[in-house]
Each structure stands twice: as structure tokens, then as C-alpha cells.
Design a protein around this motif. Structure first.
Motif, PDB file in Angstrom:
ATOM      1  N   PRO A 233       0.944  -1.268  -0.168  1.00  0.00           N
ATOM      2  CA  PRO A 233      -0.116   0.178  -0.064  1.00  0.00           C
ATOM      3  C   PRO A 233       0.876   1.403  -0.016  1.00  0.00           C
ATOM      4  CG  PRO A 233      -0.961  -1.461   1.665  1.00  0.00           C
ATOM      5  CD  PRO A 233       0.425  -1.928   1.063  1.00  0.00           C
ATOM      6  N   HIS A 234       0.259   2.277  -0.823  1.00  0.00           N
ATOM      7  CA  HIS A 234       1.199   3.334  -0.688  1.00  0.00           C
ATOM      8  C   HIS A 234       0.117   4.644  -1.018  1.00  0.00           C
ATOM      9  CE1 HIS A 234       1.009   1.468  -4.856  1.00  0.00           C
ATOM     10  NE2 HIS A 234       0.153   2.581  -5.293  1.00  0.00           N
ATOM     11  N   ARG A 235       0.541   5.864  -0.662  1.00  0.00           N
ATOM     12  CA  ARG A 235      -0.129   7.105  -0.689  1.00  0.00           C
ATOM     13  C   ARG A 235       0.522   7.880  -1.894  1.00  0.00           C
ATOM     14  NH1 ARG A 235      -4.354   8.735   1.901  1.00  0.00           N
ATOM     15  NH2 ARG A 235      -3.893   7.462   3.761  1.00  0.00           N
ATOM     16  N   ALA A 236      -0.433   8.512  -2.920  1.00  0.00           N
ATOM     17  CA  ALA A 236       0.370   9.410  -3.964  1.00  0.00           C
ATOM     18  C   ALA A 236      -0.977  10.178  -4.272  1.00  0.00           C
ATOM     19  CB  ALA A 236       0.595   8.695  -5.161  1.00  0.00           C
ATOM     20  N   LEU A 237      -0.506  11.464  -4.892  1.00  0.00           N
ATOM     21  CA  LEU A 237      -1.634  12.283  -5.369  1.00  0.00           C
ATOM     22  C   LEU A 237      -2.616  11.701  -6.323  1.00  0.00           C
ATOM     23  CD1 LEU A 237       0.242  15.658  -6.285  1.00  0.00           C
ATOM     24  CD2 LEU A 237      -1.216  15.104  -4.215  1.00  0.00           C
ATOM     25  N   ARG A 238      -3.776  11.845  -6.474  1.00  0.00           N
ATOM     26  CA  ARG A 238      -4.817  11.273  -7.452  1.00  0.00           C
ATOM     27  C   ARG A 238      -4.222  12.061  -8.793  1.00  0.00           C
ATOM     28  NH1 ARG A 238      -9.153   8.892  -5.772  1.00  0.00           N
ATOM     29  NH2 ARG A 238     -10.298   9.700  -7.730  1.00  0.00           N
ATOM     30  N   ASN A 239      -4.439  11.089  -9.771  1.00  0.00           N
ATOM     31  CA  ASN A 239      -3.841  11.625 -11.013  1.00  0.00           C
ATOM     32  C   ASN A 239      -4.786  10.952 -12.052  1.00  0.00           C
ATOM     33  OD1 ASN A 239      -2.959   8.896 -10.984  1.00  0.00           O
ATOM     34  ND2 ASN A 239      -0.585   9.670 -11.475  1.00  0.00           N
ATOM     35  N   THR A 240      -4.472  11.068 -13.420  1.00  0.00           N
ATOM     36  CA  THR A 240      -5.273  10.475 -14.351  1.00  0.00           C
ATOM     37  C   THR A 240      -5.121   8.988 -14.508  1.00  0.00           C
ATOM     38  OG1 THR A 240      -3.479  10.938 -15.794  1.00  0.00           O
ATOM     39  CG2 THR A 240      -5.369  12.600 -16.099  1.00  0.00           C
ATOM     40  N   THR A 241      -3.884   8.354 -14.132  1.00  0.00           N
ATOM     41  CA  THR A 241      -3.853   6.952 -14.013  1.00  0.00           C
ATOM     42  C   THR A 241      -4.800   6.371 -12.989  1.00  0.00           C
ATOM     43  OG1 THR A 241      -1.496   6.959 -14.655  1.00  0.00           O
ATOM     44  CG2 THR A 241      -2.280   4.949 -13.629  1.00  0.00           C
ATOM     45  N   VAL A 242      -4.947   7.092 -11.708  1.00  0.00           N
ATOM     46  CA  VAL A 242      -5.961   6.522 -10.827  1.00  0.00           C
ATOM     47  C   VAL A 242      -7.613   6.609 -11.184  1.00  0.00           C
ATOM     48  CG1 VAL A 242      -6.806   6.921  -8.595  1.00  0.00           C
ATOM     49  CG2 VAL A 242      -4.504   7.073  -8.878  1.00  0.00           C
ATOM     50  N   GLU A 243      -7.589   7.820 -11.893  1.00  0.00           N
ATOM     51  CA  GLU A 243      -9.097   8.237 -12.323  1.00  0.00           C
ATOM     52  C   GLU A 243      -9.686   7.067 -13.357  1.00  0.00           C
ATOM     53  OE1 GLU A 243      -8.726  12.423 -13.040  1.00  0.00           O
ATOM     54  OE2 GLU A 243      -8.877  12.766 -10.991  1.00  0.00           O
ATOM     55  N   ALA A 244      -8.653   6.899 -14.526  1.00  0.00           N
ATOM     56  CA  ALA A 244      -9.018   5.991 -15.432  1.00  0.00           C
ATOM     57  C   ALA A 244      -9.233   4.517 -14.967  1.00  0.00           C
ATOM     58  CB  ALA A 244      -7.903   6.125 -16.551  1.00  0.00           C
ATOM     59  N   TRP A 245      -8.376   4.130 -14.065  1.00  0.00           N
ATOM     60  CA  TRP A 245      -8.587   2.830 -13.396  1.00  0.00           C
ATOM     61  C   TRP A 245      -9.815   2.734 -12.483  1.00  0.00           C
ATOM     62  CZ3 TRP A 245      -8.035   1.988  -7.946  1.00  0.00           C
ATOM     63  CH2 TRP A 245      -8.164   0.479  -7.414  1.00  0.00           C
ATOM     64  N   ALA A 247     -12.583   4.554 -13.274  1.00  0.00           N
ATOM     65  CA  ALA A 247     -13.608   4.579 -14.202  1.00  0.00           C
ATOM     66  C   ALA A 247     -13.874   3.436 -14.797  1.00  0.00           C
ATOM     67  CB  ALA A 247     -13.259   5.736 -15.511  1.00  0.00           C
ATOM     68  N   ALA A 248     -12.789   2.491 -15.010  1.00  0.00           N
ATOM     69  CA  ALA A 248     -12.960   1.397 -15.394  1.00  0.00           C
ATOM     70  C   ALA A 248     -13.398   0.315 -14.497  1.00  0.00           C
ATOM     71  CB  ALA A 248     -11.424   0.828 -16.172  1.00  0.00           C
ATOM     72  N   GLY A 249     -13.876   0.594 -13.174  1.00  0.00           N
ATOM     73  CA  GLY A 249     -14.367  -0.302 -12.442  1.00  0.00           C
ATOM     74  C   GLY A 249     -13.308  -1.091 -11.540  1.00  0.00           C
ATOM     75  N   GLY A 254      -3.048  -6.691 -14.826  1.00  0.00           N
ATOM     76  CA  GLY A 254      -3.421  -7.432 -16.066  1.00  0.00           C
ATOM     77  C   GLY A 254      -4.257  -7.050 -16.959  1.00  0.00           C
ATOM     78  N   VAL A 255      -5.291  -6.426 -16.416  1.00  0.00           N
ATOM     79  CA  VAL A 255      -6.389  -5.870 -17.398  1.00  0.00           C
ATOM     80  C   VAL A 255      -6.713  -4.398 -17.142  1.00  0.00           C
ATOM     81  CG1 VAL A 255      -7.519  -8.056 -17.996  1.00  0.00           C
ATOM     82  CG2 VAL A 255      -8.263  -6.983 -15.876  1.00  0.00           C
ATOM     83  N   ARG A 256      -5.768  -3.834 -16.627  1.00  0.00           N
ATOM     84  CA  ARG A 256      -5.963  -2.331 -16.223  1.00  0.00           C
ATOM     85  C   ARG A 256      -5.756  -1.475 -17.426  1.00  0.00           C
ATOM     86  NH1 ARG A 256      -2.289  -2.399 -10.713  1.00  0.00           N
ATOM     87  NH2 ARG A 256      -0.687  -3.039 -12.598  1.00  0.00           N
ATOM     88  N   PRO A 257      -6.484  -0.307 -17.350  1.00  0.00           N
ATOM     89  CA  PRO A 257      -6.235   0.508 -18.533  1.00  0.00           C
ATOM     90  C   PRO A 257      -4.748   0.937 -18.755  1.00  0.00           C
ATOM     91  CG  PRO A 257      -7.885   1.551 -16.989  1.00  0.00           C
ATOM     92  CD  PRO A 257      -7.230   0.313 -16.527  1.00  0.00           C
ATOM     93  N   GLY A 258      -4.235   0.831 -20.165  1.00  0.00           N
ATOM     94  CA  GLY A 258      -3.245   1.502 -20.453  1.00  0.00           C
ATOM     95  C   GLY A 258      -1.990   0.770 -19.933  1.00  0.00           C
ATOM     96  N   GLU A 259      -1.962  -0.498 -19.654  1.00  0.00           N
ATOM     97  CA  GLU A 259      -0.777  -1.122 -18.757  1.00  0.00           C
ATOM     98  C   GLU A 259       0.365  -1.216 -19.645  1.00  0.00           C
ATOM     99  OE1 GLU A 259      -2.440  -4.820 -17.487  1.00  0.00           O
ATOM    100  OE2 GLU A 259      -2.319  -3.935 -15.306  1.00  0.00           O
TER     101      GLU A 259
END
Ligand SMILES: Cc1cc2nc3c(=O)[nH]c(=O)nc-3n(C[C@H](O)[C@H](O)[C@H](O)COP(=O)(O)O)c2cc1C
Length: 327
Positions: A233-245, A247-249, A254-259
Motif C-alpha cells: 500500500p502507498h499514498r500518492a496524489l490522485r492523477n489521470t492513471t488513478v481516475e482511468a482505473w 472509471a474502468a471499475g 493484467g487488465v488495467r487501462p493502459g498497462e
């Protein structure tokens, strides 16, 4: 400012520059040590030879104590031997069981700090020989050991291990936070996110600006940036990677957006994939916003760049003013 921690180390200020992988250089750590605090180098991924060189470099930059941090997720025996041989006065251990390395660090003449996230873990670390306990609360930036907040954790750890000095970590970003953890019984403050504002921090300008713009509700906590260090576990700023993931549920690895995306590159041109556990460094190019922009919940108090020594002085002066008995 005298505490059990400053007395043990022979330093003036109960302020620790937290070890931050990819965000601390020897110049930066030495600036904090020379200002009366203690700078911690993060060398968990350097070659053992490089660890020795960095420690030697530090000794040329400061006569004051400094530390070398090693993360027990990986085998650190060779790096530890190299740090000790070069004369590191403090070894700090994070993640996993410290017992195996404590004796060797002591035999090499170093004090040992162990980072914990519960009173139980603190007791075990002291039994293993730890000289200082670092109690890291859930607010912390970067990798986060447990789920208890600093306010609840620190007095529990203090009660469990007194007279061993306890240093508090997580969410401390100004003199008020330093005063608060001293009031909880800690004898030092271990500070990461606030020190990322130091002019000496070798982080990417975009990352630094995002830290200045962020508020306390802007962090993500979870295990998303897991490539290279899974299930941590880690803490980082929310960003577009977090948001896209999200939004994808929130799909599994293995099946995350833009891997497969190469989102940025290191100075040598090697690509950095999305979800890699890596700090946006000043030498990197590309879209570093998509990378883990590590930050703790204290980030809302981090607003402007300053020399590291000035941050140390400000933290101590403000804490002293708050803790001074009324005239
Ligand atoms: C960019 C960054 C990198 C980090 N790298 C390490 C590391 O290599 N070793 C370690 O023990 N802790 C690491 N941490 C955790 C810090 O040492 C410290 O516990 C944390 O920053 C304290 O919380 P704060 O950020 O709210 O001050 C890192 C934290 C950040 C923000």
C-alpha cells in the motif's frame, strides 16, 4: 531543542528528513544534517558499490550524523555491509522483519532505526535491538506500513517502548505537526512530503507543482502503482492513471487501462510503463503526471519551495513557540 532523540544522536533539532527513494541526494540529506536535523538517504535500489560511494560522499559533506535507509522487501545484506564499511552512523529499516540485520548494523557501529505501524510491531523491533522506533501513521506519503493514523499510533507506541525514543511519521508538515507529535510523547518528527518542497529535492518540476497545488483530500491510498513492488500500500496524489482505473471499475492487474503504455522515460532513455512504482525525478521526460506522485495527507500545507535548511529552522522555531510555556 532537546529531546531523548536529539540527545541520543547528538544533534540540535528533532527533525528527520525522511528517506525518500528517488527524491533524496547526498547534498539534500547533508543540508538537513548541517542544519541540525538528520538527513536519511534512501538507497534500497542502488548497487552495493554505489551505496558505499554515496556514504563516503555524505561524510565529505557533513560532520553531523546521517542515516541510510533500506527496505526489507528486497535482500539488503550487501548494501548494509557496504554502508557500514563506508561508515554510515545510522541504519534505518522499513518493511518486513528487521531482526536479521540489526545485529550486523550494531556490529558495524551504527544505531538502528526501525519503522513500525503498531505497538506490537514496535515491541518486536525493540526486542530485536532497535535503538529508535519510527511510528509511521496512515497519513504518510509513499509506501505506508499500516492503517492506524499518527494521532492514534504514536502514544500507543510510546507507551509500548519507553524509554526507547520514538520518532513520529505521517502527516507532519509544519511546526504545529512537530509540536503535536512531541505532545504525544514522540521525541522527533520524520518528515517526507513537506521536504519535497526543498529546493534541493531532485524531483520533476511538474510533480513539485502538483504538490503545491494539492489539498489534503487529493491523495489516493491503495496498491495501484505495483510494478516493481507488488501488494504494498502507498499514498500518492490522485492523477489521470488513478481516475482511468477507477472509471474502468478498478480492474485487477493484467487488465488495467493502459498497462502497456510507456508514459515517461529515464535519463538514459529507458521507458517507464504506467503503474511502475517510481518517483518522478528531475531527469525524467514524458508525462510524469501519470506516474505515482507520492504525497501524504499533509500535502495541503506544502505550498512553496524553500532551501532545506530554512524548512528545518522554520519547523523548529514554530514548534518551540507553540510549546513554550505562557509568559
Ligand atoms: C517520495 C517518497 C519516497 C519514499 N521512499 C521511502 C523509502 O525509500 N524508504 C522508506 O523507508 N520510506 C520511504 N517513504 C516514506 C517516508 O520515509 C515517510 O515515512 C513518509 O514520507 C512520512 O509521511 P509524510 O510524507 O506525510 O511526511 C517515501 C515517501 C515519499 C513521499
Amino acid at each position: 531543542m532537546k529531546t531523548a532523540f536529539t540527545e541520543l544522536l547528538g544533534i540540535d533539532a528533532p527533525i528527520v528528513l525522511a528517506p525518500m527513494g528517488g527524491a533524496v541526494t547526498s547534498d539534500f540529506a547533508a543540508a538537513v544534517s548541517n542544519a541540525g536535523g538528520i538527513g536519511m538517504l534512501a538507497v534500497s535500489w542502488n548497487s552495493p558499490e554505489a551505496v558505499g560511494e554515496i556514504v563516503t560522499e555524505m561524510k565529505a559533506l557533513t560532520n553531523a550524523p546521517f542515516g541510510v535507509n533500506l527496505i526489507r522487501e528486497w535482500d539488503q545484506r550487501e548494501r548494509l555491509a557496504s554502508a557500514l564499511q563506508a561508515g554510515a552512523p545510522v541504519i534505518s529499516l522499513f518493511w518486513g522483519d528487521p531482526a536479521e540485520l540489526v545485529q550486523e548494523a550494531h556490529d558495524g557501529g551504527a544505531l538502528v532505526f526501525v519503522t513500525v505501524a503498531s505497538a506490537d510491531e514496535a515491541e518486536r523491533a525493540v526486542a530485536a535491538g532497535a535503538d529508535v522506533i519510527v511510528a509511521q501513521g496512515w497519513e504518510a506519503g509513499g509506501h505506508v506500513r499500516g492503517t492506524v493514523t499518527t494521532l492514534a499510533l504514536v502514544p500507543r507506541v510510546v507507551d509500548a517502548v519507553t524509554p526507547v525514543p520514538v520518532v513520529a511519521a505521517g502527516g507532519i508538515a509544519d511546526g504545529r505537526g512537530v509540536a503535536a507529535v512531541l505532545a504525544l510523547g514522540a521525541s522527533g518528527a520524520w518528515i517526507g512530503t513537506r521536504f519535497l518542497a526543498a529546493q534541493e529535492a531532485p524531483i520533476h518540476d511538474d510533480y513539485r507543482q502538483r504538490l503545491f497545488d494539492a489539498v489534503e483530500t487529493d491523495t489516493y491510498y491503495g496498491t495501484l502503482f505495483d510494478v516493481g513492488w507488488p501488494d504494498a500500500p502507498h499514498r500518492a496524489l490522485r492523477n489521470t492513471t488513478v481516475e482511468a482505473w477507477e472509471a474502468a471499475g478498478r480492474p485487477e492487474p493484467g487488465v488495467r487501462p493502459g498497462e502497456a503504455d510507456d508514459v515517461a522515460a529515464r535519463a538514459d532513455g529507458s521507458p517507464i510503463k504506467r503503474y511502475v512504482s517510481s518517483t518522478p525525478h528531475s531527469s525524467m521526460t514524458g508525462d510524469v503526471e501519470t506516474m505515482p506522485n507520492w504525497a501524504g495527507q499533509g500535502v495541503g500545507l506544502v505550498t512553496h519551495a524553500q532551501p532545506a535548511a530554512e524548512i528545518v529552522r522554520e519547523l523548529v522555531a514554530d514548534a518551540e513557540r507553540i510549546l513554550a510555556p505562557p509568559a
